[in-house]
Scaffold this active site. Structure first.
Site, mmCIF file in Angstrom:
data_model
loop_
_atom_site.group_PDB
_atom_site.id
_atom_site.type_symbol
_atom_site.label_atom_id
_atom_site.label_comp_id
_atom_site.label_asym_id
_atom_site.label_seq_id
_atom_site.Cartn_x
_atom_site.Cartn_y
_atom_site.Cartn_z
ATOM 1 N N TRP A 130 33.026 -49.867 -71.449
ATOM 2 C CA TRP A 130 33.444 -50.493 -70.197
ATOM 3 C C TRP A 130 32.407 -50.357 -69.072
ATOM 4 C CZ3 TRP A 130 32.841 -46.277 -67.280
ATOM 5 C CH2 TRP A 130 33.021 -45.044 -67.896
ATOM 6 N N ASN A 131 31.365 -49.537 -69.250
ATOM 7 C CA ASN A 131 30.528 -49.245 -68.070
ATOM 8 C C ASN A 131 29.613 -50.400 -67.656
ATOM 9 O OD1 ASN A 131 29.073 -48.687 -70.390
ATOM 10 N ND2 ASN A 131 28.012 -46.925 -69.541
ATOM 11 N N LYS A 154 34.817 -56.015 -80.237
ATOM 12 C CA LYS A 154 35.976 -55.197 -79.871
ATOM 13 C C LYS A 154 35.535 -54.479 -78.601
ATOM 14 C CE LYS A 154 38.353 -51.200 -79.655
ATOM 15 N NZ LYS A 154 38.845 -51.513 -78.297
ATOM 16 N N HIS A 155 36.059 -54.950 -77.473
ATOM 17 C CA HIS A 155 35.620 -54.368 -76.198
ATOM 18 C C HIS A 155 36.536 -53.198 -75.819
ATOM 19 C CE1 HIS A 155 32.999 -54.264 -72.897
ATOM 20 N NE2 HIS A 155 32.767 -55.544 -72.764
ATOM 21 N N GLY A 206 28.823 -46.200 -76.789
ATOM 22 C CA GLY A 206 29.967 -45.449 -76.279
ATOM 23 C C GLY A 206 29.748 -43.964 -76.425
ATOM 24 N N SER A 207 30.848 -43.252 -76.544
ATOM 25 C CA SER A 207 30.762 -41.793 -76.589
ATOM 26 C C SER A 207 30.320 -41.328 -77.976
ATOM 27 C CB SER A 207 32.131 -41.200 -76.272
ATOM 28 O OG SER A 207 33.049 -41.601 -77.267
ATOM 29 N N GLU A 228 24.401 -46.396 -79.913
ATOM 30 C CA GLU A 228 23.848 -46.098 -78.580
ATOM 31 C C GLU A 228 24.869 -45.200 -77.887
ATOM 32 O OE1 GLU A 228 20.948 -46.914 -77.827
ATOM 33 O OE2 GLU A 228 20.496 -48.613 -79.119
ATOM 34 N N LEU A 229 24.605 -43.899 -77.910
ATOM 35 C CA LEU A 229 25.641 -42.955 -77.447
ATOM 36 C C LEU A 229 25.256 -42.320 -76.112
ATOM 37 C CD1 LEU A 229 26.352 -41.460 -80.986
ATOM 38 C CD2 LEU A 229 27.280 -43.531 -79.936
ATOM 39 N N CYS A 262 24.833 -44.427 -69.496
ATOM 40 C CA CYS A 262 24.322 -43.487 -70.504
ATOM 41 C C CYS A 262 22.984 -42.914 -70.057
ATOM 42 C CB CYS A 262 24.223 -44.147 -71.876
ATOM 43 S SG CYS A 262 23.431 -45.747 -71.862
ATOM 44 N N GLU A 360 27.945 -34.325 -71.273
ATOM 45 C CA GLU A 360 27.606 -35.511 -70.501
ATOM 46 C C GLU A 360 28.587 -35.612 -69.332
ATOM 47 O OE1 GLU A 360 28.198 -39.394 -72.404
ATOM 48 O OE2 GLU A 360 26.476 -40.119 -71.261
HETATM 49 P P1 NDP Z 1 34.653 -44.478 -75.934
HETATM 50 O O1 NDP Z 1 33.364 -44.123 -76.526
HETATM 51 O O2 NDP Z 1 35.870 -43.901 -76.522
HETATM 52 O O3 NDP Z 1 34.795 -46.087 -75.988
HETATM 53 C C1 NDP Z 1 33.737 -46.976 -76.296
HETATM 54 C C2 NDP Z 1 34.268 -48.097 -77.179
HETATM 55 O O4 NDP Z 1 34.598 -47.569 -78.464
HETATM 56 C C3 NDP Z 1 35.560 -48.723 -76.669
HETATM 57 O O5 NDP Z 1 35.540 -50.096 -76.994
HETATM 58 C C4 NDP Z 1 36.632 -47.994 -77.474
HETATM 59 O O6 NDP Z 1 37.827 -48.703 -77.560
HETATM 60 C C5 NDP Z 1 35.938 -47.928 -78.796
HETATM 61 N N1 NDP Z 1 36.428 -46.912 -79.714
HETATM 62 C C6 NDP Z 1 36.519 -45.579 -79.509
HETATM 63 N N2 NDP Z 1 36.926 -44.949 -80.632
HETATM 64 C C7 NDP Z 1 37.113 -45.921 -81.565
HETATM 65 C C8 NDP Z 1 37.552 -45.910 -82.916
HETATM 66 N N3 NDP Z 1 37.850 -44.791 -83.552
HETATM 67 N N4 NDP Z 1 37.646 -47.104 -83.560
HETATM 68 C C9 NDP Z 1 37.335 -48.249 -82.942
HETATM 69 N N5 NDP Z 1 36.906 -48.324 -81.662
HETATM 70 C C10 NDP Z 1 36.791 -47.177 -80.982
HETATM 71 O O7 NDP Z 1 34.565 -44.246 -74.389
HETATM 72 P P2 NDP Z 1 35.626 -43.619 -73.368
HETATM 73 O O8 NDP Z 1 36.049 -44.676 -72.464
HETATM 74 O O9 NDP Z 1 36.673 -42.844 -74.038
HETATM 75 O O10 NDP Z 1 34.645 -42.641 -72.584
HETATM 76 C C11 NDP Z 1 34.605 -41.262 -72.878
HETATM 77 C C12 NDP Z 1 33.220 -40.731 -72.619
HETATM 78 O O11 NDP Z 1 32.287 -41.410 -73.439
HETATM 79 C C13 NDP Z 1 32.676 -40.905 -71.223
HETATM 80 O O12 NDP Z 1 33.165 -39.948 -70.361
HETATM 81 C C14 NDP Z 1 31.200 -40.806 -71.481
HETATM 82 O O13 NDP Z 1 30.826 -39.463 -71.569
HETATM 83 C C15 NDP Z 1 31.032 -41.485 -72.814
HETATM 84 N N6 NDP Z 1 30.623 -42.889 -72.723
HETATM 85 C C16 NDP Z 1 29.317 -43.179 -72.860
HETATM 86 C C17 NDP Z 1 28.902 -44.475 -72.749
HETATM 87 C C18 NDP Z 1 27.482 -44.807 -72.876
HETATM 88 O O14 NDP Z 1 27.047 -45.846 -72.387
HETATM 89 N N7 NDP Z 1 26.723 -43.987 -73.558
HETATM 90 C C19 NDP Z 1 29.808 -45.574 -72.480
HETATM 91 C C20 NDP Z 1 31.201 -45.163 -72.398
HETATM 92 C C21 NDP Z 1 31.548 -43.873 -72.515
HETATM 93 P P3 NDP Z 1 39.100 -48.301 -76.638
HETATM 94 O O15 NDP Z 1 38.704 -48.566 -75.228
HETATM 95 O O16 NDP Z 1 40.168 -49.224 -77.135
HETATM 96 O O17 NDP Z 1 39.387 -46.866 -76.914
#
Ligand code: NDP
Length: 455
Positions: A130-131, A154-155, A206-207, A228-229, A262, A360
């Protein structure tokens, strides 16, 4: 219904969306596969033209696209407009350079001829955060569209309107739903799509937690993935740095996007000679920021993306304080109310046994460390499980380049904050993930790099 747009400024529910049905999942896979087969016979030039039209559509309606970002995840309106512009720059880069980036690569071998051509492989499952709701998606869609790989998105569940708006821009440009489809899938449906033979690649931003789960699913099904974490990027200030520019950039690097990137500057490692002045400088600028409605032009610090993001960061700060760290600037009193505001903070005294040490911090909280020399700075920088980006400030560029070679990250920026550019590879090492986005490396991640020998 998991997909909900909630205004992070006031907590109001804007709209919710039902999850996809299994029939929609099947139609998405079917259309994607048809696009993959058709695109093999379509000239790349045609896709380049269409991609440029997506960029033109977003640029022509920038306020419309930007406002959705402010409403779904709280981005300051001006930053949201910047995101739209950067998203379209990525599209334009691949629209201009797609064919040349994919041209055959000749190889010399004795008594024979050889080259590698870059073929499409099938649908790419893109799981995105979402960021930067448009920019992250474009980084996957644009290169893969040029290649001829469809993207299934899948957003993040908190930015459903942004996901729809991105799809709208693509459809307005005349690109078929087979080439790009946003789907409000649940995790099981994502796993089913990853397992389906019509999907041949998986890209996640994502995370670390999401990354390890999706990477495991991809591995189980022998699908190539890019991850890309997160990161704990350092911002190093050497004893000969230009203090004024270091301070200005540090504040932008930490507070931009409310600290939720990130590659945000997260750990400030400052030489003892400049430490006090640096901390005074960033404190003075943090103090000038005004939290508020991201759509109000007077607001200079956005709310966090969601209530859960706010609560997670508050918990991390509280644990750090209990573990002996100290707030050296800012007010740690939680901001009550339905919105997701978070006061900026500067924290020091984080020892290796503090829970915050290698976490993080996805929000407006700066960790500062005082070091005696460059050796200590590099040791501290590398004492992290993450390895995404980092920045070094020094008037001696050669000295900074030498240090950059010793930093265990995928990217280092000298005398500037870490930003992604379409022309250069983006990605990390260690627990920040693997694979590269953007540039020539990004477009080739999901290709069949096919060797052809001839005489
Ligand atoms: P997430 O990493 O959980 O979400 C990123 C994406 O992955 C979303 O679309 C989420 O869907 C999806 N997702 C997560 N788990 C699964 C799964 N098991 N199967 C399928 N899709 C999945 O981010 P959060 O919003 O929970 O953020 C938590 C932390 O992650 C932040 O505090 C930050 O530290 C880190 N983060 C890092 C980012 C970066 O750019 N590096 C970006 C975002 C977060 P859904 O929304 O439906 O859960």
């Amino acid at each position: 219904m998991a997909y909900k747009a909630i205004n992070p400024f006031n907590g109001e529910l804007i709209r919710e969306f039902p999850n996809a049905t299994d029939a929609e999942v099947e139609t998405t896979l079917k259309n994607a596969h048809e696009f993959y087969l058709e695109a093999k016979h379509q000239p790349i030039l045609e896709r380049e033209k269409m991609l440029k039209e997506v960029a033109d559509e977003m640029n022509a309606n920038i306020d419309y696209y930007a406002k959705i970002l402010s409403l779904n995840m709280g981005k300051l309106f001006n930053e949201a407009k910047q995101e739209v512009l950067r998203t379209t720059e990525f599209a334009e880069y691949y629209a201009r350079n797609g064919s040349s980036l994919l041209k055959d690569q000749p190889y010399e071998i004795p008594n024979n001829y050889a080259y590698v051509e870059y073929n499409s492989i099938g649908a790419i499952m893109a799981v995105e955060p979402w960021n930067f709701p448009y920019m992250q998606v474009m980084r996957v869609f644009a290169p893969n569209y040029i290649v001829g790989n469809p993207t299934i998105l899948k957003h993040a569940s908190i930015v459903p309107e942004a996901a729809q708006a991105f799809e709208e821009a693509i459809l307005k440009a005349g690109i078929p739903t087979g080439a790009f489809k946003n789907i409000f899938a649940d995790y099981d449906q994502v796993n089913k799509m990853i397992a389906d033979p019509r999907v041949q690649g998986v890209a996640l931003t994502g995370s670390e937690r999401a990354g390890s789960q999706i990477a495991a699913e991809s591995g189980k099904n022998l699908k190539k993935s890019t991850m890309e974490l997160g990161g704990t990027d350092v911002f190093m200030v050497l004893d000969d740095a230009d203090l004024k520019s270091a301070v200005n950039d540090a504040v932008l690097g930490r507070l931009g996007n409310a600290g939720q990137a990130c590659t945000s500057a997260k750990r400030f490692i400052v030489n003892q000679k400049l430490y006090d002045d640096f901390v005074d400088g960033i404190s003075a600028q943090f103090a000038k920021r005004t939290l508020g409605d991201p759509l109000d032009f007077k607001t200079t610090l956005a709310p966090m993306s969601s209530k859960s993001a706010q609560q997670k960061l508050q918990g991390q700060v509280n644990d750090a304080i209990s573990g002996g760290a100290e707030i050296i600037w800012g007010d740690n009193t939680p901001i009550k109310g339905p919105g997701s505001m978070f006061n900026p903070l500067i924290i020091s005294g984080i020892t290796a046994d503090n829970p915050m040490y290698d976490q993080e911090l996805f929000g407006p909280v700066a960790q500062v460390y005082k070091v005696k020399d460059d050796v200590e700075a590099v040791q501290l920088a590398n004492r992290s499980q993450y390895g995404l980006g980092g920045a070094i400030y020094s008037k001696d560029v050669e000295r900074a380049q030498n240090l950059a070679s010793h930093i265990e990250t995928g990217m280092v920026a000298i005398n500037q904050t870490m930003l992604s550019h379409a022309e250069v590879p983006f990605g990390g090492v260690k627990r920040s993930g693997y694979g590269r986005e953007l540039s020539d490396l990004g477009i080739k991640e999901f290709t069949n790099q096919k060797t052809i020998l001839y005489k």
